[in-house]
Design an enzyme around this catalytic site. Structure first.
Site, mmCIF file in Angstrom:
data_model
loop_
_atom_site.group_PDB
_atom_site.id
_atom_site.type_symbol
_atom_site.label_atom_id
_atom_site.label_comp_id
_atom_site.label_asym_id
_atom_site.label_seq_id
_atom_site.Cartn_x
_atom_site.Cartn_y
_atom_site.Cartn_z
ATOM 1 C CG ASP A 43 -2.029 1.007 1.127
ATOM 2 O OD1 ASP A 43 -2.413 1.352 -0.011
ATOM 3 O OD2 ASP A 43 -2.517 1.469 2.167
ATOM 4 C CG ASN A 45 1.797 1.524 -5.139
ATOM 5 O OD1 ASN A 45 2.693 1.317 -4.320
ATOM 6 N ND2 ASN A 45 1.289 0.574 -5.902
ATOM 7 N N GLY A 46 -0.160 5.441 -4.375
ATOM 8 C CA GLY A 46 -0.805 6.688 -4.795
ATOM 9 C C GLY A 46 -0.239 7.880 -4.050
ATOM 10 C CD1 TRP A 48 7.105 6.768 -2.604
ATOM 11 C CD2 TRP A 48 6.613 6.903 -4.789
ATOM 12 N NE1 TRP A 48 8.282 6.759 -3.304
ATOM 13 C CE2 TRP A 48 8.020 6.837 -4.640
ATOM 14 C CE3 TRP A 48 6.080 6.984 -6.083
ATOM 15 C CZ2 TRP A 48 8.896 6.852 -5.736
ATOM 16 C CZ3 TRP A 48 6.942 7.005 -7.165
ATOM 17 C CH2 TRP A 48 8.327 6.941 -6.965
ATOM 18 N NE ARG A 56 -4.556 6.868 -6.892
ATOM 19 C CZ ARG A 56 -4.413 6.575 -5.589
ATOM 20 N NH1 ARG A 56 -4.119 7.535 -4.734
ATOM 21 N NH2 ARG A 56 -4.577 5.344 -5.163
ATOM 22 C CG HIS A 60 -0.609 2.224 -9.184
ATOM 23 N ND1 HIS A 60 -0.787 1.869 -7.872
ATOM 24 C CD2 HIS A 60 -1.704 2.968 -9.525
ATOM 25 C CE1 HIS A 60 -1.942 2.356 -7.429
ATOM 26 N NE2 HIS A 60 -2.501 3.042 -8.410
ATOM 27 C CB SER A 88 -8.798 -5.315 -2.366
ATOM 28 O OG SER A 88 -9.470 -4.100 -2.628
ATOM 29 C CD GLU A 90 -13.436 -4.934 -0.483
ATOM 30 O OE1 GLU A 90 -12.232 -5.248 -0.405
ATOM 31 O OE2 GLU A 90 -14.357 -5.759 -0.354
ATOM 32 C CD1 TRP A 92 -13.530 -5.348 -8.129
ATOM 33 C CD2 TRP A 92 -12.801 -4.733 -10.153
ATOM 34 N NE1 TRP A 92 -12.923 -6.445 -8.712
ATOM 35 C CE2 TRP A 92 -12.472 -6.092 -9.958
ATOM 36 C CE3 TRP A 92 -12.437 -4.126 -11.366
ATOM 37 C CZ2 TRP A 92 -11.798 -6.850 -10.905
ATOM 38 C CZ3 TRP A 92 -11.773 -4.894 -12.319
ATOM 39 C CH2 TRP A 92 -11.454 -6.230 -12.084
ATOM 40 C CG LEU A 154 8.736 -17.405 -3.094
ATOM 41 C CD1 LEU A 154 8.767 -17.316 -1.575
ATOM 42 C CD2 LEU A 154 9.165 -16.058 -3.697
ATOM 43 N NE ARG A 211 -2.375 -0.925 5.015
ATOM 44 C CZ ARG A 211 -3.611 -0.955 4.600
ATOM 45 N NH1 ARG A 211 -4.432 -1.829 5.090
ATOM 46 N NH2 ARG A 211 -4.055 -0.122 3.670
HETATM 47 C C1 IPE Z 1 -5.228 -2.573 0.281
HETATM 48 O O1 IPE Z 1 -4.990 -1.246 0.039
HETATM 49 C C2 IPE Z 1 -5.301 -3.326 -1.020
HETATM 50 C C3 IPE Z 1 -4.040 -3.464 -1.762
HETATM 51 C C4 IPE Z 1 -2.890 -3.032 -1.363
HETATM 52 C C5 IPE Z 1 -4.145 -4.146 -3.002
HETATM 53 P P1 IPE Z 1 -6.177 -0.197 -0.109
HETATM 54 O O2 IPE Z 1 -5.548 1.093 -0.429
HETATM 55 O O3 IPE Z 1 -7.188 -0.711 -1.063
HETATM 56 O O4 IPE Z 1 -6.804 -0.227 1.346
HETATM 57 P P2 IPE Z 1 -7.617 0.884 2.126
HETATM 58 O O5 IPE Z 1 -8.720 1.342 1.220
HETATM 59 O O6 IPE Z 1 -6.666 1.981 2.449
HETATM 60 O O7 IPE Z 1 -8.113 0.193 3.353
HETATM 61 C C1 IPE Z 2 -1.657 0.267 -3.345
HETATM 62 O O1 IPE Z 2 -1.473 1.624 -3.367
HETATM 63 C C2 IPE Z 2 -2.044 -0.298 -4.685
HETATM 64 C C3 IPE Z 2 -3.405 -0.830 -4.731
HETATM 65 C C4 IPE Z 2 -4.305 -0.727 -3.806
HETATM 66 C C5 IPE Z 2 -3.787 -1.507 -5.930
HETATM 67 P P1 IPE Z 2 -2.693 2.640 -3.321
HETATM 68 O O2 IPE Z 2 -3.139 2.899 -4.717
HETATM 69 O O3 IPE Z 2 -3.762 2.174 -2.416
HETATM 70 O O4 IPE Z 2 -1.990 3.918 -2.739
HETATM 71 P P2 IPE Z 2 -2.557 4.908 -1.656
HETATM 72 O O5 IPE Z 2 -2.962 4.071 -0.474
HETATM 73 O O6 IPE Z 2 -3.718 5.605 -2.272
HETATM 74 O O7 IPE Z 2 -1.425 5.808 -1.322
HETATM 75 MG MG MG Z 3 -4.105 2.418 -0.437
#
Ligand code: IPE
Ligand code: IPE
Ligand code: MG
Length: 266
Positions: A43, A45-46, A48, A56, A60, A88, A90, A92, A154, A211
């Site tokens: 988690d 990436n966005g 960052w 974003r 990724h 996840s 969610e 989508w 692995l 995490r």
């Molecule tokens: C969890 O991160 C899912 C993945 C890293 C793929 P999210 O960014 O979707 O989680 P929330 O929404 O912060 O709980």
């Molecule tokens: C994790 O990074 C990647 C996925 C959930 C697919 P995020 O995209 O959730 O990044 P933040 O949490 O918005 O920084």
């Molecule tokens: Mg996230």
């Protein structure tokens, strides 16, 4: 006084100091006490990317590079199972363009990396509702399964369109079907039967969950399997999570006292 009552060991006893070198961390690591199974919520990436004034998607892409390094180190350390949360059930809910980028990065990653993964004896095991993925992603996943199926190193679980609740729901439905067809009896359902109907059937539960990103939640990941998993949380965003961070997490894991609800054996 409270400090004494709570114990003197700081919450994370392993130094997170930036200046410590990878070699120094490696030297401290007890190779006989590594976790068998490490799970990671990739988690941040966005955030960052946003902090860098970049889109974003840039985050990724950087996240994929971080993953590459972590898989490499996991192979070097001979970890048995690595489970990463890539998308996840969610996720989508995000804008179409972002979902599309994530799916095309998945396709690109699998196509580019499969030779190297196979050369390193890695077996790719996706977890999630694959039938709902776009066709190109499904094809890449099928190819990765086919190509890596006979590898014995692995086990690389990639959680894709994965949700812990959806996984449990699926298990309940399958078990229900087996009861209807007389294959098992209600009274025969136990922990093992449930575990056998999850994507992780036959695998040990994660010993360590990492995490990054500063969020302190499970986000629907491995709800059954995490019952006694050790947690390691860091503010570092996933694209900045490198070999040193994994080594720090592993070192900290080695200081933990796991009791599984029982008493410590001296
Ligand atoms: C969890 O991160 C899912 C993945 C890293 C793929 P999210 O960014 O979707 O989680 P929330 O929404 O912060 O709980
Ligand atoms: C994790 O990074 C990647 C996925 C959930 C697919 P995020 O995209 O959730 O990044 P933040 O949490 O918005 O920084
Ligand atoms: Mg996230």
């Amino acid at each position: 006084m409270f400090k004494r009552l709570l114990g003197d060991r700081p919450k994370n006893a392993v130094s997170r100091e930036k200046t410590i070198t990878e070699e120094e961390l490696l030297k401290q690591l007890d190779m006989t006490k590594l976790p068998e199974h490490v799970a990671i919520i990739m988690d941040g990436n966005g955030r960052w990317a946003t902090r860098r004034g970049a889109p974003r998607s840039f985050g990724h892409r950087a996240g994929v590079n971080a993953l590459r390094e972590i898989v490499k180190l996991s192979v070097e350390l001979k970890l048995k199972y690595l489970t990463v949360y890539a998308f996840s059930t969610e996720n989508w809910k995000r804008p179409h363009e972002e979902v599309n980028i994530l799916m095309s990065l998945l396709v690109e990653y699998l196509n580019k990396e499969i030779d190297k993964l196979c050369a390193n004896n890695v077996r790719i095991h996706p977890m999630g509702i694959l039938s709902e993925l776009p066709e190109k992603a499904r094809e890449a996943v099928d190819m990765a399964i086919r190509r890596s199926n006979n590898n014995s190193g692995l086990v690389f679980n990639v959680a894709l369109n994965y949700g812990g609740r959806s996984e449990l729901l699926m298990a309940v439905q399958e078990i229900g079907q087996k009861i209807i067809s007389g294959y098992i009896k209600v009274e025969d359902i136990n922990d093992q039967v449930i575990a056998d109907h999850l994507y992780t059937a036959g695998q040990p539960d994660p010993d360590l969950l990492i995490r990054p990103s500063g969020d302190y939640r499970v986000s629907n990941f491995l709800l059954w399997q995490l019952a006694y998993t050790e947690l390691w949380l860091t503010d570092t965003m996933w694209p900045d999570f490198g070999r040193k961070e994994l080594l720090q997490a592993l070192l900290d894991f080695q200081l933990r006292e796991r009791r599984f609800g029982g008493l410590l054996h001296n």
